[in-house]
Design a protein around this motif. Structure first.
Motif, PDB file in Angstrom:
ATOM      1  N   GLY A 128      10.367   3.699  -4.831  1.00  0.00           N
ATOM      2  CA  GLY A 128       9.054   3.986  -4.288  1.00  0.00           C
ATOM      3  C   GLY A 128       9.127   4.718  -2.960  1.00  0.00           C
ATOM      4  O   GLY A 128      10.143   4.733  -2.279  1.00  0.00           O
ATOM      5  N   GLN A 129       8.024   5.304  -2.641  1.00  0.00           N
ATOM      6  CA  GLN A 129       7.883   5.941  -1.344  1.00  0.00           C
ATOM      7  C   GLN A 129       6.922   5.109  -0.519  1.00  0.00           C
ATOM      8  O   GLN A 129       6.054   4.435  -1.054  1.00  0.00           O
ATOM      9  CB  GLN A 129       7.329   7.354  -1.492  1.00  0.00           C
ATOM     10  CG  GLN A 129       8.256   8.280  -2.243  1.00  0.00           C
ATOM     11  CD  GLN A 129       7.644   9.665  -2.414  1.00  0.00           C
ATOM     12  OE1 GLN A 129       6.441   9.821  -2.441  1.00  0.00           O
ATOM     13  NE2 GLN A 129       8.502  10.659  -2.522  1.00  0.00           N
ATOM     14  N   GLU A 130       7.102   5.165   0.784  1.00  0.00           N
ATOM     15  CA  GLU A 130       6.176   4.452   1.643  1.00  0.00           C
ATOM     16  C   GLU A 130       4.808   5.088   1.550  1.00  0.00           C
ATOM     17  O   GLU A 130       4.672   6.302   1.408  1.00  0.00           O
ATOM     18  CB  GLU A 130       6.675   4.478   3.086  1.00  0.00           C
ATOM     19  CG  GLU A 130       7.875   3.592   3.329  1.00  0.00           C
ATOM     20  CD  GLU A 130       8.202   3.506   4.802  1.00  0.00           C
ATOM     21  OE1 GLU A 130       7.275   3.529   5.640  1.00  0.00           O
ATOM     22  OE2 GLU A 130       9.391   3.417   5.103  1.00  0.00           O
ATOM     23  N   GLU A 131       3.792   4.248   1.636  1.00  0.00           N
ATOM     24  CA  GLU A 131       2.431   4.741   1.640  1.00  0.00           C
ATOM     25  C   GLU A 131       2.178   5.446   2.959  1.00  0.00           C
ATOM     26  O   GLU A 131       2.613   4.996   4.020  1.00  0.00           O
ATOM     27  CB  GLU A 131       1.450   3.575   1.466  1.00  0.00           C
ATOM     28  CG  GLU A 131       1.571   2.876   0.121  1.00  0.00           C
ATOM     29  CD  GLU A 131       1.120   3.757  -1.017  1.00  0.00           C
ATOM     30  OE1 GLU A 131       0.139   4.507  -0.863  1.00  0.00           O
ATOM     31  OE2 GLU A 131       1.781   3.713  -2.080  1.00  0.00           O
ATOM     32  N   PRO A 132       1.469   6.571   2.911  1.00  0.00           N
ATOM     33  CA  PRO A 132       1.160   7.250   4.182  1.00  0.00           C
ATOM     34  C   PRO A 132       0.224   6.387   5.034  1.00  0.00           C
ATOM     35  O   PRO A 132      -0.641   5.692   4.510  1.00  0.00           O
ATOM     36  CB  PRO A 132       0.456   8.538   3.742  1.00  0.00           C
ATOM     37  CG  PRO A 132       0.121   8.359   2.314  1.00  0.00           C
ATOM     38  CD  PRO A 132       0.958   7.243   1.772  1.00  0.00           C
ATOM     39  N   LYS A 133       0.463   6.402   6.327  1.00  0.00           N
ATOM     40  CA  LYS A 133      -0.360   5.607   7.242  1.00  0.00           C
ATOM     41  C   LYS A 133      -1.611   6.418   7.614  1.00  0.00           C
ATOM     42  O   LYS A 133      -1.525   7.619   7.831  1.00  0.00           O
ATOM     43  CB  LYS A 133       0.440   5.235   8.480  1.00  0.00           C
ATOM     44  CG  LYS A 133       1.606   4.353   8.116  1.00  0.00           C
ATOM     45  CD  LYS A 133       2.356   3.908   9.310  1.00  0.00           C
ATOM     46  CE  LYS A 133       3.543   3.114   8.772  1.00  0.00           C
ATOM     47  NZ  LYS A 133       4.206   2.348   9.730  1.00  0.00           N
ATOM     48  N   PRO A 134      -2.752   5.714   7.653  1.00  0.00           N
ATOM     49  CA  PRO A 134      -4.000   6.432   7.990  1.00  0.00           C
ATOM     50  C   PRO A 134      -4.039   6.942   9.395  1.00  0.00           C
ATOM     51  O   PRO A 134      -3.405   6.616  10.290  1.00  0.00           O
ATOM     52  CB  PRO A 134      -5.075   5.390   7.756  1.00  0.00           C
ATOM     53  CG  PRO A 134      -4.412   4.096   7.487  1.00  0.00           C
ATOM     54  CD  PRO A 134      -2.952   4.349   7.367  1.00  0.00           C
TER      55      PRO A 134
END
Length: 134
Positions: A128-134
């Motif tokens: 998985g890839q890290e979720e982008p931070k808002p």
């Protein structure tokens, strides 16, 4: 004496997985056969064919049977055909599982079955890839 290998799967899953493993390693170190199961096949005939293949593959060290989905027809055929024989059934075949089996062809049946299960589990990885931070 080496363990024989019988792969029982839906359609061409087993034969294609076997072909991929042979291409990757350049060899097939165990006497191996595939039994492909199609919806229209007669269950009793499949069991009889599986039993004949088990007899052909067993040189005295037993036969490892790999199937695709636990509880599905190939797995049920394997369990029924293997009853009373020196064999082990491992369900959930994938390429890492088969490569692990082929990398340890001189292991005894019980150890080879455990290697198959361990190799299959180790080959399932969530990349998985890290979720982008808002």
């Amino acid at each position: 004496m080496r363990v024989g290998l019988l792969i029982i799967t839906h359609r061409r899953i087993g034969s294609e997985t076997l072909a991929a493993a042979e291409r990757a390693l350049g060899i097939c170190p165990l006497q191996t056969r595939c039994l492909e199961v199609f919806n229209e096949d007669d269950r009793d005939e499949l069991i009889a064919r599986a039993r004949r293949l088990l007899e052909e593959l067993d040189s005295g060290a037993g036969v490892l049977i790999l199937t695709d989905a636990y509880g599905a027809t190939p797995s049920n055929i394997a369990v029924e055909a293997a009853a009373g024989r020196t064999s082990r059934v491992v369900s959930g075949i994938n390429l890492p599982m088969l490569l692990c089996v082929f990398n340890y062809p001189s292991r005894w049946l019980a150890a080879l079955a455990e290697s198959a299960a361990r190799g299959g589990r180790a080959g399932v990885v969530h990349i998985g890839q890290e979720e982008p931070k808002p």
